[in-house]
Design an enzyme around this catalytic site. Sequence first.
Site, PDB file in Angstrom:
ATOM      1  N   HIS A  41       4.536  -7.465   0.107  1.00 45.66           N
ATOM      2  CA  HIS A  41       4.186  -8.752  -0.498  1.00 45.66           C
ATOM      3  C   HIS A  41       4.884  -8.924  -1.838  1.00 45.66           C
ATOM      4  CE1 HIS A  41       0.684  -9.814   2.217  1.00 45.66           C
ATOM      5  NE2 HIS A  41       0.998  -8.583   2.597  1.00 45.66           N
ATOM      6  N   ASP A  90       0.852  -1.185   0.000  1.00 43.26           N
ATOM      7  CA  ASP A  90       0.000   0.000   0.000  1.00 43.26           C
ATOM      8  C   ASP A  90       0.888   1.236   0.000  1.00 43.26           C
ATOM      9  OD1 ASP A  90      -1.986  -1.875   0.380  1.00 43.26           O
ATOM     10  OD2 ASP A  90      -2.842  -0.926   2.157  1.00 43.26           O
ATOM     11  N   SER A  99       8.522   2.764   5.297  1.00 42.35           N
ATOM     12  CA  SER A  99       9.319   3.671   4.550  1.00 42.35           C
ATOM     13  C   SER A  99       9.059   3.460   3.068  1.00 42.35           C
ATOM     14  CB  SER A  99      10.783   3.535   4.895  1.00 42.35           C
ATOM     15  OG  SER A  99      11.587   4.213   4.005  1.00 42.35           O
TER      16      SER A  99
END
Length: 283
Positions: A145, A88, A250
């Site tokens: 992921h 995300d 980050s």
Amino acid sequence: MKDKIFILLQHLLPQHLLSRLVGKLADCRTNWVKSTFISWFAKRYNVNMSEAVQESLNAYPDFNSFFTREIKLERRPLADTDIISPADGAISQLGPIDHGRVFQAKGRGYALTTLLGGYNDLAEQFIDGQFATVYLSPKDYHRVHMPVTGTLRDTIYVPGDLYSVNQTTAEGVENLFARNERLVAIFDTEYGPMAMILVGAMIVAGIETVWAGQVAPQQRKIWRTEHTPEPQAPVVLEKGAEMGRFKLGSTVILLFGKDVIEWQENLQAGSPVNMGHAFGNRV
């Protein structure tokens, strides 16, 4: 003027000391400390807890558990594309690796070899290939992921600075991503070699992988581990599987080789993405 002052502070602050102190606070399990910290953070950054497997803020034993919270994966369906977003966040930059340099912002770039810890043999595999940089904001889901199925071949830990990572520092700090602490993971995939670089930042308390646990911070020297099938089974991670996570912070940088993949046409600097979103396809 405000941006210049912010950049100056980045140079002057004791980056590692400050980050490690915040890391201690994030591990604290004293109830009033962790509850105050979590509640303030969730409200300050408007964290969407309805996506979390554990929606109650009080259920997390410490801040790091809350920050690296598991989400309901049905909220992140995997797109029917060859490559999906690894996290995300928002696209910082993406495009071609031009003559061994990766674009950062506003005319700034950095050397591919430096990003990969100084290993020319690794950099050569991505010359004239493609890169994508995804910035994770504080409110985002902070597990990373796999964008494709891959077999782990190399990991390189690169010590470095801990500048904050945002648009201001990307535009104002030379070689930002190639000077911050980072972990490089090289995977063999059906699209050739792929690099996933997890970049640390100010108050990032740690970087973890699913195969080795916490790998940063480490001692102040570069180390490289080459992964082979023997004497142990290879690390094979399926597309969409968790690869690692950030304890605060980050940025994730993806690298692919030349003439192998192309990014989705609708993606550009500033585009929001979620893990699993359509990201690219084989050329």
